[in-house]
Design a protein around this motif. Structure first.
Motif, PDB file in Angstrom:
ATOM      1  N   ALA A  71       0.824  -1.230   0.038  1.00 58.13           N
ATOM      2  CA  ALA A  71       0.059   0.033  -0.157  1.00 58.13           C
ATOM      3  C   ALA A  71       0.808   1.220  -0.028  1.00 58.13           C
ATOM      4  O   ALA A  71       0.730   2.423  -0.887  1.00 58.13           O
ATOM      5  N   LEU A  72       1.939   1.304   0.943  1.00 62.25           N
ATOM      6  CA  LEU A  72       2.903   2.314   0.743  1.00 62.25           C
ATOM      7  C   LEU A  72       3.458   2.648  -0.510  1.00 62.25           C
ATOM      8  O   LEU A  72       3.845   3.800  -1.136  1.00 62.25           O
ATOM      9  N   GLU A  73       3.860   1.629  -1.149  1.00 62.75           N
ATOM     10  CA  GLU A  73       4.594   1.516  -2.509  1.00 62.75           C
ATOM     11  C   GLU A  73       3.625   2.166  -3.479  1.00 62.75           C
ATOM     12  O   GLU A  73       4.145   2.901  -4.317  1.00 62.75           O
ATOM     13  N   LEU A  74       2.342   1.648  -3.378  1.00 64.52           N
ATOM     14  CA  LEU A  74       1.347   2.177  -4.164  1.00 64.52           C
ATOM     15  C   LEU A  74       1.173   3.688  -4.048  1.00 64.52           C
ATOM     16  O   LEU A  74       1.125   4.657  -5.082  1.00 64.52           O
ATOM     17  N   LYS A  75       1.004   4.076  -2.902  1.00 69.65           N
ATOM     18  CA  LYS A  75       1.070   5.549  -2.457  1.00 69.65           C
ATOM     19  C   LYS A  75       2.289   6.501  -3.030  1.00 69.65           C
ATOM     20  O   LYS A  75       2.008   7.544  -3.631  1.00 69.65           O
ATOM     21  N   ARG A  76       3.587   5.771  -2.927  1.00 73.83           N
ATOM     22  CA  ARG A  76       4.728   6.542  -3.307  1.00 73.83           C
ATOM     23  C   ARG A  76       4.344   6.727  -4.902  1.00 73.83           C
ATOM     24  O   ARG A  76       4.910   7.777  -5.412  1.00 73.83           O
ATOM     25  N   GLY A  77       4.184   5.818  -5.689  1.00 72.87           N
ATOM     26  CA  GLY A  77       4.043   5.636  -6.988  1.00 72.87           C
ATOM     27  C   GLY A  77       2.924   6.623  -7.336  1.00 72.87           C
ATOM     28  O   GLY A  77       2.648   7.135  -8.732  1.00 72.87           O
ATOM     29  N   ALA A  78       1.688   6.702  -6.777  1.00 69.77           N
ATOM     30  CA  ALA A  78       0.608   7.584  -7.010  1.00 69.77           C
ATOM     31  C   ALA A  78       0.228   8.555  -5.889  1.00 69.77           C
ATOM     32  O   ALA A  78      -0.894   8.311  -5.423  1.00 69.77           O
ATOM     33  N   PRO A  79       0.937   9.502  -5.788  1.00 69.66           N
ATOM     34  CA  PRO A  79       0.862  10.445  -4.495  1.00 69.66           C
ATOM     35  C   PRO A  79      -0.450  11.176  -4.643  1.00 69.66           C
ATOM     36  O   PRO A  79      -1.322  11.294  -3.710  1.00 69.66           O
ATOM     37  N   GLY A  80      -1.112  11.129  -5.648  1.00 67.48           N
ATOM     38  CA  GLY A  80      -2.827  11.978  -5.920  1.00 67.48           C
ATOM     39  C   GLY A  80      -3.621  10.971  -5.575  1.00 67.48           C
ATOM     40  O   GLY A  80      -4.688  11.556  -5.679  1.00 67.48           O
ATOM     41  N   ALA A  81      -3.466   9.681  -5.729  1.00 67.41           N
ATOM     42  CA  ALA A  81      -4.670   8.795  -5.584  1.00 67.41           C
ATOM     43  C   ALA A  81      -5.114   8.314  -4.006  1.00 67.41           C
ATOM     44  O   ALA A  81      -4.149   8.553  -3.132  1.00 67.41           O
ATOM     45  N   GLU A  82      -6.034   8.100  -3.680  1.00 70.16           N
ATOM     46  CA  GLU A  82      -6.463   7.446  -2.697  1.00 70.16           C
ATOM     47  C   GLU A  82      -6.205   6.087  -2.432  1.00 70.16           C
ATOM     48  O   GLU A  82      -6.452   5.282  -3.220  1.00 70.16           O
ATOM     49  N   VAL A  83      -5.371   5.546  -1.559  1.00 67.23           N
ATOM     50  CA  VAL A  83      -5.142   4.255  -1.368  1.00 67.23           C
ATOM     51  C   VAL A  83      -5.380   3.878   0.103  1.00 67.23           C
ATOM     52  O   VAL A  83      -5.231   4.188   0.817  1.00 67.23           O
ATOM     53  N   VAL A  84      -6.285   2.772  -0.029  1.00 71.58           N
ATOM     54  CA  VAL A  84      -6.958   2.148   1.141  1.00 71.58           C
ATOM     55  C   VAL A  84      -6.201   0.656   1.241  1.00 71.58           C
ATOM     56  O   VAL A  84      -6.183   0.046   0.278  1.00 71.58           O
ATOM     57  N   GLY A  85      -5.795   0.444   2.416  1.00 68.23           N
ATOM     58  CA  GLY A  85      -5.268  -0.894   2.751  1.00 68.23           C
ATOM     59  C   GLY A  85      -6.222  -1.601   3.885  1.00 68.23           C
ATOM     60  O   GLY A  85      -6.707  -1.087   4.639  1.00 68.23           O
TER      61      GLY A  85
END
Length: 240
Positions: A71-85
């Motif tokens: 989830a953190l890797e995804l957020k780093r790659g897409a800082p503008g996206a909402e990431v839910v784990g």
């Protein structure tokens, strides 16, 4: 804390034992992942992140997020996206929240059952699951839940350990998985049963081609590739 080893495979009542097992090793989970994979798991997650973010999703769900590495890797790659784990082990989520705060990443981590996800239909552009799908007690139901919460045209990305293939490398990897990994894992975590369960759950998991057929049966247009001589497999499913 030592926990009895959960059963392996599909269609088995194992949820409570899996939850207890992962709770018992939560504090050493990240360290063990690095040691036991020789750090290669990071490269696997990068490959999965590329597939997940290819179409610039705005809302992403990481199921069985554990301590939130992916989830953190995804957020780093897409800082503008909402990431839910989402995960059903509170002890893992607590560690994930600490990591998110330390890395100044805004990721929402919530408790939930992967077979009954607490989210509305068609509410995510991408659903991911890294090294957690084989712990599901019902693979078909898990895939149906992934399909349900994905929007039309959405993408599922699964990263998992397939059973080792045939040949010399497969034989060496089986030896490592069955003989070496449980000893290292038990020594570091204090729970040898957890790291006996890991190789047995991998050996009982569907081969990549079989998993692709299961995803296709659930409605996904599916492709996959193996990574690092077949140690890991990356499946991508698009909701048609």
């Amino acid at each position: 804390m030592s926990v009895s080893q959960p059963p392996v495979g599909d269609q088995v009542e194992k949820s409570a034992q899996v939850r207890a097992m992962f709770a018992s090793i939560a504090g050493r989970y990240d360290l063990l992942n690095r040691v036991l994979s020789l750090g290669v798991d990071r490269a696997w997650r990068r490959a999965a992140t590329h597939e997940a973010l290819l179409h610039t999703p705005s809302r992403i769900l990481d199921v069985a997020t554990g301590t939130a590495d992916f989830a953190l890797e995804l957020k780093r790659g897409a800082p503008g996206a909402e990431v839910v784990g989402c995960d059903f082990v509170p002890e893992m989520l607590a560690i994930g929240r600490e990591k998110a705060r330390a890395q100044h990443l805004d990721v929402r981590l919530e408790e939930g059952d992967a077979l009954n996800l607490p989210y509305a239909d068609a509410s995510f552009d991408v659903v991911t699951c890294a090294f957690g799908f084989r712990n599901f007690s019902d693979y078909g139901r898990g895939l149906a839940e992934f399909w349900r919460v994905l929007r039309p045209g959405g993408r599922l990305v699964l990263l998992e350990f397939p059973p080792p293939g045939r040949g010399l490398f497969g034989a060496l990897f089986r030896f490592y998985f069955r003989q070496v990994l449980p000893r290292i894992g038990g020594l570091v975590s204090g729970n040898a049963g957890a790291y006996t369960y890991l190789p047995e759950s991998v050996l009982a998991f569907p081969a990549p081609a079989q998993l692709a057929l299961m995803m296709h049966a659930a409605g996904f247009r599916t492709r996959y590739r193996t990574l690092t001589f077949g140690i890991a497999a990356l499946h991508v499913g698009d909701k048609r």
